[in-house]
Design a protein around this motif. Structure first.
Motif, PDB file in Angstrom:
ATOM      1  N   CYS A 149     -83.451  85.799  -9.646  1.00 24.41           N
ATOM      2  CA  CYS A 149     -84.146  84.515  -9.842  1.00 24.41           C
ATOM      3  C   CYS A 149     -85.599  84.600  -9.376  1.00 24.41           C
ATOM      4  N   LEU A 150     -85.812  85.243  -8.221  1.00 24.73           N
ATOM      5  CA  LEU A 150     -87.172  85.376  -7.690  1.00 24.73           C
ATOM      6  C   LEU A 150     -88.035  86.256  -8.588  1.00 24.73           C
ATOM      7  N   ALA A 151     -87.445  87.338  -9.124  1.00 22.85           N
ATOM      8  CA  ALA A 151     -88.204  88.272  -9.963  1.00 22.85           C
ATOM      9  C   ALA A 151     -88.680  87.598 -11.249  1.00 22.85           C
ATOM     10  N   ILE A 152     -87.781  86.852 -11.908  1.00 23.79           N
ATOM     11  CA  ILE A 152     -88.168  86.203 -13.166  1.00 23.79           C
ATOM     12  C   ILE A 152     -89.140  85.057 -12.894  1.00 23.79           C
ATOM     13  N   PHE A 153     -88.915  84.315 -11.821  1.00 20.92           N
ATOM     14  CA  PHE A 153     -89.850  83.247 -11.450  1.00 20.92           C
ATOM     15  C   PHE A 153     -91.246  83.818 -11.204  1.00 20.92           C
ATOM     16  N   ALA A 154     -91.315  84.943 -10.481  1.00 23.61           N
ATOM     17  CA  ALA A 154     -92.607  85.589 -10.217  1.00 23.61           C
ATOM     18  C   ALA A 154     -93.252  86.061 -11.513  1.00 23.61           C
ATOM     19  N   GLY A 155     -92.432  86.608 -12.418  1.00 25.95           N
ATOM     20  CA  GLY A 155     -92.956  87.080 -13.692  1.00 25.95           C
ATOM     21  C   GLY A 155     -93.526  85.966 -14.549  1.00 25.95           C
ATOM     22  N   TYR A 156     -93.047  84.759 -14.362  1.00 23.92           N
ATOM     23  CA  TYR A 156     -93.551  83.612 -15.128  1.00 23.92           C
ATOM     24  C   TYR A 156     -94.776  82.958 -14.486  1.00 23.92           C
ATOM     25  N   PHE A 157     -94.764  82.860 -13.145  1.00 23.04           N
ATOM     26  CA  PHE A 157     -95.714  81.956 -12.503  1.00 23.04           C
ATOM     27  C   PHE A 157     -96.653  82.582 -11.460  1.00 23.04           C
ATOM     28  N   VAL A 178     -67.791  97.345  -6.625  1.00 27.88           N
ATOM     29  CA  VAL A 178     -69.096  96.764  -6.280  1.00 27.88           C
ATOM     30  C   VAL A 178     -68.881  95.647  -5.264  1.00 27.88           C
ATOM     31  N   PRO A 179     -69.592  95.663  -4.126  1.00 27.99           N
ATOM     32  CA  PRO A 179     -69.318  94.733  -3.031  1.00 27.99           C
ATOM     33  C   PRO A 179     -70.062  93.400  -3.166  1.00 27.99           C
ATOM     34  N   PRO A 180     -69.698  92.406  -2.338  1.00 23.00           N
ATOM     35  CA  PRO A 180     -70.369  91.102  -2.363  1.00 23.00           C
ATOM     36  C   PRO A 180     -71.874  91.184  -2.127  1.00 23.00           C
ATOM     37  N   MET A 181     -72.315  92.102  -1.263  1.00 25.46           N
ATOM     38  CA  MET A 181     -73.746  92.209  -0.972  1.00 25.46           C
ATOM     39  C   MET A 181     -74.559  92.461  -2.247  1.00 25.46           C
ATOM     40  N   ALA A 182     -74.011  93.276  -3.155  1.00 27.19           N
ATOM     41  CA  ALA A 182     -74.717  93.582  -4.396  1.00 27.19           C
ATOM     42  C   ALA A 182     -74.895  92.326  -5.244  1.00 27.19           C
ATOM     43  N   ALA A 183     -73.867  91.497  -5.289  1.00 28.60           N
ATOM     44  CA  ALA A 183     -73.953  90.255  -6.070  1.00 28.60           C
ATOM     45  C   ALA A 183     -74.999  89.312  -5.492  1.00 28.60           C
ATOM     46  N   LYS A 184     -75.057  89.214  -4.167  1.00 30.02           N
ATOM     47  CA  LYS A 184     -76.030  88.320  -3.529  1.00 30.02           C
ATOM     48  C   LYS A 184     -77.458  88.797  -3.763  1.00 30.02           C
ATOM     49  N   VAL A 185     -77.665  90.107  -3.652  1.00 25.07           N
ATOM     50  CA  VAL A 185     -78.995  90.669  -3.912  1.00 25.07           C
ATOM     51  C   VAL A 185     -79.425  90.374  -5.344  1.00 25.07           C
ATOM     52  N   ALA A 186     -78.492  90.531  -6.305  1.00 23.60           N
ATOM     53  CA  ALA A 186     -78.820  90.316  -7.715  1.00 23.60           C
ATOM     54  C   ALA A 186     -79.112  88.848  -8.007  1.00 23.60           C
ATOM     55  N   ILE A 198     -77.219  85.462 -13.112  1.00 25.37           N
ATOM     56  CA  ILE A 198     -75.800  85.106 -13.087  1.00 25.37           C
ATOM     57  C   ILE A 198     -75.011  85.945 -14.082  1.00 25.37           C
ATOM     58  N   LEU A 199     -75.556  86.152 -15.288  1.00 21.29           N
ATOM     59  CA  LEU A 199     -74.871  86.980 -16.281  1.00 21.29           C
ATOM     60  C   LEU A 199     -74.684  88.398 -15.764  1.00 21.29           C
ATOM     61  N   ALA A 200     -75.713  88.966 -15.137  1.00 17.25           N
ATOM     62  CA  ALA A 200     -75.607  90.331 -14.610  1.00 17.25           C
ATOM     63  C   ALA A 200     -74.477  90.439 -13.589  1.00 17.25           C
ATOM     64  N   PHE A 209     -82.591  92.192 -16.366  1.00 15.02           N
ATOM     65  CA  PHE A 209     -81.129  92.300 -16.442  1.00 15.02           C
ATOM     66  C   PHE A 209     -80.677  93.743 -16.207  1.00 15.02           C
ATOM     67  N   VAL A 210     -81.313  94.683 -16.870  1.00 18.97           N
ATOM     68  CA  VAL A 210     -80.945  96.102 -16.715  1.00 18.97           C
ATOM     69  C   VAL A 210     -81.174  96.556 -15.274  1.00 18.97           C
ATOM     70  N   LEU A 211     -82.287  96.124 -14.681  1.00 16.47           N
ATOM     71  CA  LEU A 211     -82.572  96.497 -13.294  1.00 16.47           C
ATOM     72  C   LEU A 211     -81.536  95.922 -12.337  1.00 16.47           C
ATOM     73  N   LEU A 212     -81.138  94.674 -12.556  1.00 19.03           N
ATOM     74  CA  LEU A 212     -80.140  94.047 -11.680  1.00 19.03           C
ATOM     75  C   LEU A 212     -78.791  94.751 -11.775  1.00 19.03           C
TER      76      LEU A 212
END
Length: 531
Positions: free
Chosen positions: A446-454, A433-441, A420-422, A475-478
């Motif tokens: 959320c999926l990337a960090i969840f995967a990194g944890y679990f 920057v278009p809406p599609m970019a925000a939805k992808v981020a 969300i911060l990104a 964050f930098v990647l997003l």
């Protein structure tokens, strides 16, 4: 437990409730502006008091002092680095939020991107608050109260599990009544009253704690003994094996603080209710000043508890309640327990108020019933609020057994904080920057960090580079992905933020100088305790 302790607890709890009712009984609770934004009438003392108390619940008092019990002064990062984030809120984010006249952060994403982005952000917030935030507030509050008031002895209930469930539900029901029938101004007034008590009580605990360290030889003698006996606990620079290694202050710890204080709906909703931009900036920066004092009552007691009880087998998250129960005189124990209940209710009802705001304005009015009247919107928030409250009260006792409550909270928060911060930062600093970019981020982050944890083998990455460096990397990647999408498939035209005319946007003349002073003080505090 002494009867005097319990009597003073009931007296101070009832006093805050009565004063709050007297002040807010004629408020407008029927319109969306009155219920969710206090009619945009909050002045800087109420904003500062509400910000402070929304933040200072028992996940802070119990959890952060528990972390200090284990790691010492280095965990003050969560308080001191927050000051930089508050300066950013006052000078950069708040003027832009108030310009758009929003009541929720997802509304800003709708204005900047589109309806779909707003909907995704709403759903993320609601899931996170239901599963992570609300249950942790109730669980930590119940653990703190059990230690301070000796609830097992008072009630005769020997089963810790039964007592935990009972405490969680009683506190949850009371907090729900505040939030779902009183609206934001009721929350803000009760927060401010409890904030005064919490600050007084916090410093009183430090006073009596240091007296106990010196065996009544005086506060300064206790401080000298504490430093001499536990030098490793008095170092502001966290080691690699601690919860907050020093270099994470510049990566994940910094970013989590920035999200929490600038884009977390639970926190910033009271700044949306500012009477003017100047009032909002003064309230935010005053909060920053109080956060500089945070280590005194949110970290030092944990170190005192370590000195006094480390050899008694006390668990870290039980240390604060144990200290309060043992060092405070009975009437003051009851007073501080009342303040702690206020702190629990403050964070719980603030989070619940924000949750219902997100649902009612974002989903009910925005998707489910677009022609809903204001009375129907408020009513929907109350019904949904009870559903969320019951869910939180059911989940909270299941958190028992976490090794570090505060560490668990920060790790779980990062799952949705960082994406969300990104999106907000890129949205406010770019035009194409278009809406599609925000939805992808949002979804991908959320999926990337969840995967990194679990999820193996991805969960080996945070272990190798630390959780906080990991979330900073995400964050930098997003941000990079959003900018690349913006280059390849930009908006058809530049986005221009329009002034909704909600409040006077004249900035406070002292905002920039005050912000500079606060940042200098942050650096000075770190240097003073660097070991």
């Amino acid at each position: 437990m002494p009867l005097l302790t319990f009597a003073s607890f009931l007296f101070f709890t009832g006093l805050v409730a009565f004063i709050t009712w007297r002040i807010t009984r004629r408020d407008d609770h029927s319109s969306t502006s009155g219920f969710f934004l206090a009619g945009r009438s909050l002045t800087f003392p109420l904003i500062a008091g509400s910000l402070l108390m929304t933040n200072l619940s028992t996940e802070q008092m119990v959890g952060l002092n528990g972390s200090a019990f284990t790691d010492g002064l280095s965990v003050m990062a969560w308080e001191v680095v927050a000051v930089i984030a508050l300066v950013a809120l006052a000078l950069f984010f708040l003027p832009r939020f108030l310009r758009s006249g929003i009541a929720t952060l997802p509304q800003l994403l709708e204005i900047r991107f589109d309806k779909g982005t707003q909907l995704i952000c709403n759903v993320i917030f609601l899931i996170a608050y239901a599963i992570i935030l609300l249950p942790i507030i109730l669980y930590s509050g119940a653990i703190g109260l059990q230690g301070m008031l000796d609830l097992s002895g008072l009630t005769g209930i020997e089963s810790s599990t039964t007592l935990l469930w009972l405490t969680v539900w009683i506190v949850g029901i009371i907090g729900s009544v505040y939030a779902l029938f009183g609206g934001l101004r009721t929350v803000a007034v009760s927060d401010t009253l409890n904030g005064v008590g919490l600050l007084i009580g916090g410093f009183v605990i430090v006073y009596f704690g240091l007296q106990a360290v010196s065996d009544s030889g005086g506060v300064m003698a206790g401080w000298d003994i504490l430093k001499a006996s536990n030098p490793e606990k008095m170092n502001s620079i966290g080691g690699a094996d601690q919860q907050v290694p020093f270099f994470t202050l510049f990566t994940g710890v910094f970013l989590i603080n920035v999200f929490y204080w600038t884009t977390n709906q639970q926190i910033i909703q009271r700044t949306f209710a500012a009477k003017t931009l100047a009032e909002g900036q003064k309230g935010v920066l005053l909060t920053g000043f109080f956060k500089l004092l945070g280590p005194l009552y949110l970290v030092l007691p944990g170190i005192i508890a370590y000195h006094l009880y480390a050899d008694q087998g006390i668990k870290a998250d039980a240390a604060y309640g144990h200290l309060v129960f043992n060092v405070l005189p009975a009437p003051l124990t009851g007073f501080f327990a009342a303040v702690m209940v206020g702190a629990i209710l403050s964070s719980f009802n603030s989070a619940l108020n924000s949750t219902t705001t997100l649902f009612s304005l974002g989903l009910y009015k925005g998707v489910l019933k677009k022609d809903a009247t204001e009375a129907e919107v408020v009513r929907s928030s109350q019904v949904f609020g009870w559903i969320m409250a019951v869910s939180a009260m059911t989940i909270a006792p299941l958190l028992a057994g976490q090794e570090s409550l505060f560490g668990y909270l920060q790790a779980m928060n990062a799952i949705y904080f960082i994406p969300i911060l990104a999106v907000v930062v890129v949205g406010l600093t770019t035009k194409r920057v278009p809406p599609m970019a925000a939805k992808v981020a949002l979804v991908g982050g959320c999926l990337a960090i969840f995967a990194g944890y679990f999820i193996p083998p991805f969960n080996k990455i945070p272990d190798a580079i630390s959780n906080f460096h990991f979330v900073a990397l995400v964050f930098v990647l997003l941000v990079g992905i959003m900018l690349v999408i913006g280059k390849l498939r930009p908006r058809a035209d530049d986005w221009v933020q329009e002034d909704a005319g909600a409040v006077d946007l004249t900035p406070w003349k002292g905002a920039v100088p005050s912000g500079i002073v606060l940042i200098v003080l942050v650096i000075a505090i770190y240097l003073a305790f660097a070991g």
